[in-house]
Motif scaffolding. Sequence first.
Motif, short mmCIF file in Angstrom:
data_model
loop_
_atom_site.label_atom_id
_atom_site.label_comp_id
_atom_site.label_asym_id
_atom_site.label_seq_id
_atom_site.Cartn_x
_atom_site.Cartn_y
_atom_site.Cartn_z
N ASP A 1 0.83 -1.20 0.00
CA ASP A 1 0.00 0.00 0.00
C ASP A 1 0.87 1.25 0.00
OD1 ASP A 1 -2.23 1.67 0.13
OD2 ASP A 1 -2.41 1.50 2.30
N ALA A 2 1.88 1.26 0.84
CA ALA A 2 2.76 2.42 0.95
C ALA A 2 3.50 2.69 -0.36
CB ALA A 2 3.76 2.21 2.08
N ASP B 1 -8.24 9.21 7.25
CA ASP B 1 -9.56 8.59 7.18
C ASP B 1 -9.46 7.10 7.51
OD1 ASP B 1 -12.10 7.72 6.71
OD2 ASP B 1 -12.31 8.66 4.74
N PRO B 2 -9.68 6.73 8.77
CA PRO B 2 -9.57 5.32 9.18
C PRO B 2 -10.66 4.43 8.59
CG PRO B 2 -10.42 6.66 10.98
CD PRO B 2 -10.00 7.61 9.90
N HIS B 3 -11.64 5.03 7.93
CA HIS B 3 -12.68 4.23 7.30
C HIS B 3 -12.29 3.74 5.91
CE1 HIS B 3 -15.36 5.27 10.55
NE2 HIS B 3 -15.14 6.56 10.35
N ARG B 4 -11.16 4.21 5.42
CA ARG B 4 -10.68 3.76 4.11
C ARG B 4 -9.81 2.53 4.28
NH1 ARG B 4 -11.86 7.83 0.40
NH2 ARG B 4 -11.66 6.14 -1.13
N ALA B 5 -9.95 1.59 3.37
CA ALA B 5 -9.25 0.31 3.47
C ALA B 5 -7.77 0.42 3.14
CB ALA B 5 -9.91 -0.71 2.55
N SER B 6 -7.40 1.46 2.42
CA SER B 6 -5.99 1.62 2.03
C SER B 6 -5.71 3.08 1.72
CB SER B 6 -5.68 0.77 0.79
OG SER B 6 -6.39 1.27 -0.33
N THR B 7 -4.45 3.44 1.78
CA THR B 7 -4.05 4.77 1.36
C THR B 7 -4.18 4.90 -0.15
OG1 THR B 7 -2.55 5.00 3.24
CG2 THR B 7 -2.16 6.45 1.38
N GLY B 8 -4.05 3.77 -0.85
CA GLY B 8 -4.22 3.78 -2.31
C GLY B 8 -5.57 4.34 -2.73
N ALA C 1 -2.46 3.58 -12.26
CA ALA C 1 -3.59 2.72 -11.90
C ALA C 1 -3.09 1.37 -11.42
CB ALA C 1 -4.52 2.55 -13.10
N TYR C 2 -2.07 0.84 -12.06
CA TYR C 2 -1.49 -0.45 -11.68
C TYR C 2 -0.94 -0.37 -10.25
CZ TYR C 2 1.13 -4.82 -12.42
OH TYR C 2 1.61 -6.11 -12.35
N CYS C 3 -0.25 0.71 -9.94
CA CYS C 3 0.32 0.90 -8.60
C CYS C 3 -0.79 1.04 -7.55
CB CYS C 3 1.22 2.12 -8.57
SG CYS C 3 2.77 1.93 -9.48
N ALA D 1 -1.75 -1.39 -4.40
CA ALA D 1 -1.85 -0.87 -3.04
C ALA D 1 -3.12 -1.37 -2.37
CB ALA D 1 -1.83 0.66 -3.07
N ILE D 2 -4.23 -1.30 -3.09
CA ILE D 2 -5.52 -1.70 -2.52
C ILE D 2 -5.57 -3.19 -2.26
CG2 ILE D 2 -7.99 -1.85 -3.00
CD1 ILE D 2 -7.66 0.81 -4.58
N VAL D 3 -5.16 -3.98 -3.24
CA VAL D 3 -5.18 -5.44 -3.07
C VAL D 3 -4.29 -5.87 -1.92
CG1 VAL D 3 -4.56 -7.65 -4.16
CG2 VAL D 3 -5.81 -5.93 -5.46
N SER D 4 -3.14 -5.23 -1.81
CA SER D 4 -2.18 -5.57 -0.76
C SER D 4 -2.76 -5.32 0.62
CB SER D 4 -0.90 -4.76 -0.96
OG SER D 4 0.02 -4.98 0.08
N ASP D 5 -3.37 -4.15 0.83
CA ASP D 5 -3.81 -3.79 2.17
C ASP D 5 -5.17 -4.36 2.54
OD1 ASP D 5 -1.97 -2.47 3.80
OD2 ASP D 5 -3.31 -0.78 4.13
N THR D 6 -5.89 -4.90 1.56
CA THR D 6 -7.17 -5.53 1.87
C THR D 6 -7.07 -7.05 1.88
OG1 THR D 6 -7.84 -5.54 -0.46
CG2 THR D 6 -8.50 -3.63 0.86
N GLY D 7 -5.85 -7.58 1.64
CA GLY D 7 -5.71 -9.04 1.57
C GLY D 7 -6.57 -9.62 0.47
N SER D 8 -6.50 -8.99 -0.72
CA SER D 8 -7.35 -9.39 -1.86
C SER D 8 -8.83 -9.20 -1.53
CB SER D 8 -7.07 -10.83 -2.28
OG SER D 8 -5.78 -10.95 -2.84
#
Length: 326
Positions: A30-31, A126-133, A152-154, A158-165
């Motif tokens: 994500d970072a 915003d702690p309600h967001r699943a990722s910084t991405g 978009a790829y990055c 980021a999103i897939v990584s921090d949400t565990g798919s």
Amino acid sequence: MNTLPVMEIAAALKQARRVLVLTHIHPDGDALGSQLALGMVLRGLGKEVSLFGEAEVSHLYDFLPGANEITTELPDLDSFDCAVALDCGDAHRLGDNMTALLAIKPFLVLDHHAGHQEFGDQRWVDPHRASTGEMVYDLAVALEADISSEAAYCLYTAIVSDTGSFKYSSTTAETFRVARELVLKGVKPAEVAGKLFDNYSLARLRLFQRVLEGLSLHCNGRIAMISAPQRFFGETGAAPQDTEGFINYPRALTSVKVAAFLKEAEAGMVSVSLRSKGATYDVAKVAAMFGGGGHRNAAGFKRFNTTIEQLSGELLRALEPLVEKC
């Protein structure tokens, strides 16, 4: 979404000419994905952008477009008229150059950690967001900037990584909305998943085997613990970065509510990753007891001048109250 913070951040970036984009030490998907994508977005707006990281990008993420542009050499900080820190919940996680970096004005912060320790001049937390991405995507929209296929790829990574798919409880309809937009820009989900999750080297697989051999269960199987002593890395040829994702396996056990992974990357220093299932088990509170932080279901901390053996007992006693009677 509260649009005021993102518009304020966007306004500050529009006025900037030369921007330093950075994230926390030991960055995850994500970072790094957020850092690289924001750099691309800002360059598309004609900004001069530098990407800084204290250490080389882990080989687990060298597939990300532009990963080789992140420099470990501290640039001339006086030349920047703006800095942006992404996915960083605590100023100390900026690393050894924290004080010098914070001297850049304005210092902007985008983060989604519930335990965020306020720092910087302007913040969008915003702690309600699943990722910084997700947040970087909305920032790009606020900037009326083009999001290239590489950016978009990055961001999708980021999103897939921090949400565990997309399987963690932090995943929301907003997460899927942003992911959809990124896929429409050409991202191939199967390709990203393959790069993230089907990337074990033989050394990493051997390390994983050693770590799982030491799995221990406590409190009638509700707490799981694994560890990686420093000697494991020398014996298998793996690097400390190769342990990323290991914590998800003990967490996946049916009976387990809380999982802990203790890693000794260097002598005398143990880093701990904590994961839990559902809203009942808040591991961020336990991490805070040890000077760390994170999210309700994903947190961590470091302890110096200790060993895995010394810390594991103390940690277990702190985790036990989270689960039912043992």
